[in-house]
Motif scaffolding. Sequence first.
Motif, PDB file in Angstrom:
ATOM      1  N   LEU A  66       0.834  -1.202   0.000  1.00 54.24           N
ATOM      2  CA  LEU A  66       0.000   0.000   0.000  1.00 54.24           C
ATOM      3  C   LEU A  66       0.867   1.250   0.000  1.00 54.24           C
ATOM      4  CD1 LEU A  66      -2.785   1.485   0.492  1.00 54.24           C
ATOM      5  CD2 LEU A  66      -2.128   1.427   2.893  1.00 54.24           C
ATOM      6  N   GLY A  67       1.861   1.284   0.875  1.00 55.62           N
ATOM      7  CA  GLY A  67       2.764   2.430   0.927  1.00 55.62           C
ATOM      8  C   GLY A  67       3.527   2.601  -0.369  1.00 55.62           C
ATOM      9  N   ALA A  68       3.924   1.498  -0.970  1.00 49.26           N
ATOM     10  CA  ALA A  68       4.642   1.576  -2.247  1.00 49.26           C
ATOM     11  C   ALA A  68       3.745   2.123  -3.353  1.00 49.26           C
ATOM     12  CB  ALA A  68       5.172   0.193  -2.634  1.00 49.26           C
ATOM     13  N   SER A  69       2.481   1.734  -3.341  1.00 47.41           N
ATOM     14  CA  SER A  69       1.542   2.259  -4.342  1.00 47.41           C
ATOM     15  C   SER A  69       1.408   3.769  -4.212  1.00 47.41           C
ATOM     16  CB  SER A  69       0.162   1.615  -4.178  1.00 47.41           C
ATOM     17  OG  SER A  69       0.243   0.238  -4.384  1.00 47.41           O
ATOM     18  N   ALA A  70       1.293   4.236  -2.992  1.00 49.13           N
ATOM     19  CA  ALA A  70       1.208   5.684  -2.760  1.00 49.13           C
ATOM     20  C   ALA A  70       2.502   6.365  -3.188  1.00 49.13           C
ATOM     21  CB  ALA A  70       0.908   5.960  -1.287  1.00 49.13           C
ATOM     22  N   GLY A  71       3.634   5.727  -2.899  1.00 44.71           N
ATOM     23  CA  GLY A  71       4.921   6.282  -3.315  1.00 44.71           C
ATOM     24  C   GLY A  71       5.054   6.356  -4.829  1.00 44.71           C
ATOM     25  N   MET A  72       4.504   5.365  -5.523  1.00 41.94           N
ATOM     26  CA  MET A  72       4.573   5.372  -6.987  1.00 41.94           C
ATOM     27  C   MET A  72       3.689   6.471  -7.577  1.00 41.94           C
ATOM     28  SD  MET A  72       4.732   1.354  -7.844  1.00 41.94           S
ATOM     29  CE  MET A  72       5.896   0.319  -6.999  1.00 41.94           C
ATOM     30  N   ILE A  73       2.556   6.716  -6.949  1.00 45.43           N
ATOM     31  CA  ILE A  73       1.728   7.851  -7.363  1.00 45.43           C
ATOM     32  C   ILE A  73       2.528   9.132  -7.153  1.00 45.43           C
ATOM     33  CG2 ILE A  73      -0.333   9.214  -6.795  1.00 45.43           C
ATOM     34  CD1 ILE A  73      -1.684   6.475  -6.084  1.00 45.43           C
ATOM     35  N   GLY A  74       3.185   9.221  -6.001  1.00 48.93           N
ATOM     36  CA  GLY A  74       4.037  10.370  -5.728  1.00 48.93           C
ATOM     37  C   GLY A  74       5.164  10.498  -6.733  1.00 48.93           C
ATOM     38  N   ILE A  96      15.026  19.518  -9.167  1.00 50.64           N
ATOM     39  CA  ILE A  96      15.031  18.221  -8.494  1.00 50.64           C
ATOM     40  C   ILE A  96      14.629  18.381  -7.031  1.00 50.64           C
ATOM     41  CG2 ILE A  96      16.513  16.304  -7.716  1.00 50.64           C
ATOM     42  CD1 ILE A  96      15.756  16.229 -10.700  1.00 50.64           C
ATOM     43  N   ILE A  97      15.130  19.415  -6.373  1.00 50.46           N
ATOM     44  CA  ILE A  97      14.763  19.652  -4.970  1.00 50.46           C
ATOM     45  C   ILE A  97      13.265  19.890  -4.845  1.00 50.46           C
ATOM     46  CG2 ILE A  97      14.987  21.282  -3.047  1.00 50.46           C
ATOM     47  CD1 ILE A  97      17.966  21.602  -3.954  1.00 50.46           C
ATOM     48  N   ILE A  98      12.717  20.731  -5.707  1.00 45.46           N
ATOM     49  CA  ILE A  98      11.270  20.996  -5.689  1.00 45.46           C
ATOM     50  C   ILE A  98      10.496  19.716  -5.956  1.00 45.46           C
ATOM     51  CG2 ILE A  98       9.387  22.184  -6.902  1.00 45.46           C
ATOM     52  CD1 ILE A  98      11.406  24.517  -7.343  1.00 45.46           C
ATOM     53  N   ALA A  99      10.943  18.933  -6.938  1.00 47.36           N
ATOM     54  CA  ALA A  99      10.244  17.692  -7.295  1.00 47.36           C
ATOM     55  C   ALA A  99      10.269  16.693  -6.144  1.00 47.36           C
ATOM     56  CB  ALA A  99      10.867  17.081  -8.549  1.00 47.36           C
ATOM     57  N   PHE A 105       5.218  15.071  -0.234  1.00 44.96           N
ATOM     58  CA  PHE A 105       3.873  15.465   0.172  1.00 44.96           C
ATOM     59  C   PHE A 105       2.789  14.762  -0.645  1.00 44.96           C
ATOM     60  CE2 PHE A 105       6.271  18.974   2.069  1.00 44.96           C
ATOM     61  CZ  PHE A 105       5.768  18.910   3.351  1.00 44.96           C
ATOM     62  N   SER A 106       3.018  14.578  -1.936  1.00 43.71           N
ATOM     63  CA  SER A 106       2.007  13.878  -2.742  1.00 43.71           C
ATOM     64  C   SER A 106       1.915  12.409  -2.341  1.00 43.71           C
ATOM     65  CB  SER A 106       2.285  14.033  -4.241  1.00 43.71           C
ATOM     66  OG  SER A 106       3.531  13.475  -4.593  1.00 43.71           O
ATOM     67  N   SER A 107       3.034  11.796  -1.962  1.00 43.32           N
ATOM     68  CA  SER A 107       3.016  10.411  -1.483  1.00 43.32           C
ATOM     69  C   SER A 107       2.259  10.311  -0.161  1.00 43.32           C
ATOM     70  CB  SER A 107       4.441   9.887  -1.298  1.00 43.32           C
ATOM     71  OG  SER A 107       5.111   9.827  -2.528  1.00 43.32           O
ATOM     72  N   ALA A 110      -1.402  10.707  -0.945  1.00 43.78           N
ATOM     73  CA  ALA A 110      -1.886   9.503  -1.632  1.00 43.78           C
ATOM     74  C   ALA A 110      -2.088   8.369  -0.623  1.00 43.78           C
ATOM     75  CB  ALA A 110      -0.906   9.080  -2.728  1.00 43.78           C
ATOM     76  N   THR A 111      -1.180   8.248   0.345  1.00 45.46           N
ATOM     77  CA  THR A 111      -1.324   7.226   1.388  1.00 45.46           C
ATOM     78  C   THR A 111      -2.608   7.448   2.174  1.00 45.46           C
ATOM     79  OG1 THR A 111       1.066   7.000   1.603  1.00 45.46           O
ATOM     80  CG2 THR A 111      -0.260   6.206   3.441  1.00 45.46           C
ATOM     81  N   ARG A 112      -2.837   8.683   2.573  1.00 42.10           N
ATOM     82  CA  ARG A 112      -4.047   9.011   3.336  1.00 42.10           C
ATOM     83  C   ARG A 112      -5.315   8.721   2.524  1.00 42.10           C
ATOM     84  NH1 ARG A 112      -3.467   9.823   8.652  1.00 42.10           N
ATOM     85  NH2 ARG A 112      -5.366  11.007   8.483  1.00 42.10           N
ATOM     86  N   LEU A 113      -5.300   9.082   1.237  1.00 40.28           N
ATOM     87  CA  LEU A 113      -6.468   8.829   0.379  1.00 40.28           C
ATOM     88  C   LEU A 113      -6.728   7.333   0.226  1.00 40.28           C
ATOM     89  CD1 LEU A 113      -6.010  11.501  -2.433  1.00 40.28           C
ATOM     90  CD2 LEU A 113      -7.893  11.360  -0.793  1.00 40.28           C
ATOM     91  N   ILE A 114      -5.672   6.580  -0.024  1.00 44.01           N
ATOM     92  CA  ILE A 114      -5.821   5.134  -0.208  1.00 44.01           C
ATOM     93  C   ILE A 114      -6.314   4.492   1.085  1.00 44.01           C
ATOM     94  CG2 ILE A 114      -4.573   2.972  -0.611  1.00 44.01           C
ATOM     95  CD1 ILE A 114      -2.791   4.582  -2.572  1.00 44.01           C
ATOM     96  N   GLN A 115      -5.743   4.873   2.223  1.00 47.66           N
ATOM     97  CA  GLN A 115      -6.180   4.322   3.508  1.00 47.66           C
ATOM     98  C   GLN A 115      -7.649   4.667   3.772  1.00 47.66           C
ATOM     99  OE1 GLN A 115      -3.238   6.021   6.128  1.00 47.66           O
ATOM    100  NE2 GLN A 115      -2.025   4.148   6.141  1.00 47.66           N
ATOM    101  N   GLY A 116      -8.042   5.888   3.459  1.00 51.94           N
ATOM    102  CA  GLY A 116      -9.438   6.284   3.640  1.00 51.94           C
ATOM    103  C   GLY A 116     -10.369   5.485   2.752  1.00 51.94           C
ATOM    104  N   PHE A 117      -9.972   5.298   1.498  1.00 55.76           N
ATOM    105  CA  PHE A 117     -10.780   4.521   0.562  1.00 55.76           C
ATOM    106  C   PHE A 117     -10.903   3.074   1.022  1.00 55.76           C
ATOM    107  CE2 PHE A 117     -10.962   1.772  -3.228  1.00 55.76           C
ATOM    108  CZ  PHE A 117     -12.185   2.168  -3.721  1.00 55.76           C
ATOM    109  N   LEU A 118      -9.792   2.477   1.424  1.00 56.88           N
ATOM    110  CA  LEU A 118      -9.828   1.081   1.878  1.00 56.88           C
ATOM    111  C   LEU A 118     -10.616   0.941   3.171  1.00 56.88           C
ATOM    112  CD1 LEU A 118      -6.192  -0.097   1.078  1.00 56.88           C
ATOM    113  CD2 LEU A 118      -8.286  -0.613  -0.175  1.00 56.88           C
TER     114      LEU A 118
END
Length: 131
Positions: A66-74, A96-99, A105-107, A110-118
Amino acid sequence: MKLDFKDLALRFVFGGAAVAACYIILQIIPSKSFAGVFAAFPAVMAAAVIMAGHFGTSEQASDIALGASAGMIGCTICVFTAAFCMEHLNRWGLSIIIALIVWFFSSYFATRLIQGFLGKMKEKRQQKTHY
């Protein structure tokens, strides 16, 4: 948490072998744009899920995935941010620093959204079994 050297060694071997295999594929495939897909291979994720499942439980392995999925979205958002910033700022280091900041933050979100959905899916399943 106790440090397990056998666990660390196996993670190193699995992750390193996957990264090495991806590097070999990168060298063989003539289209470097397509080969870049293999540069993003989730070698660390695969090793982490294998080890969590082997030394822990399926639930722990699922949490890692699950965490990896959120990281990949990030990562996807990170790549678009880096490309946009490099194009408009003309400063690759700052881009690169900005990215990377955007990736973090996007990861997280995404983790919070996925956890909420699940969590909502789990609640619906539990409500159906109570009827």
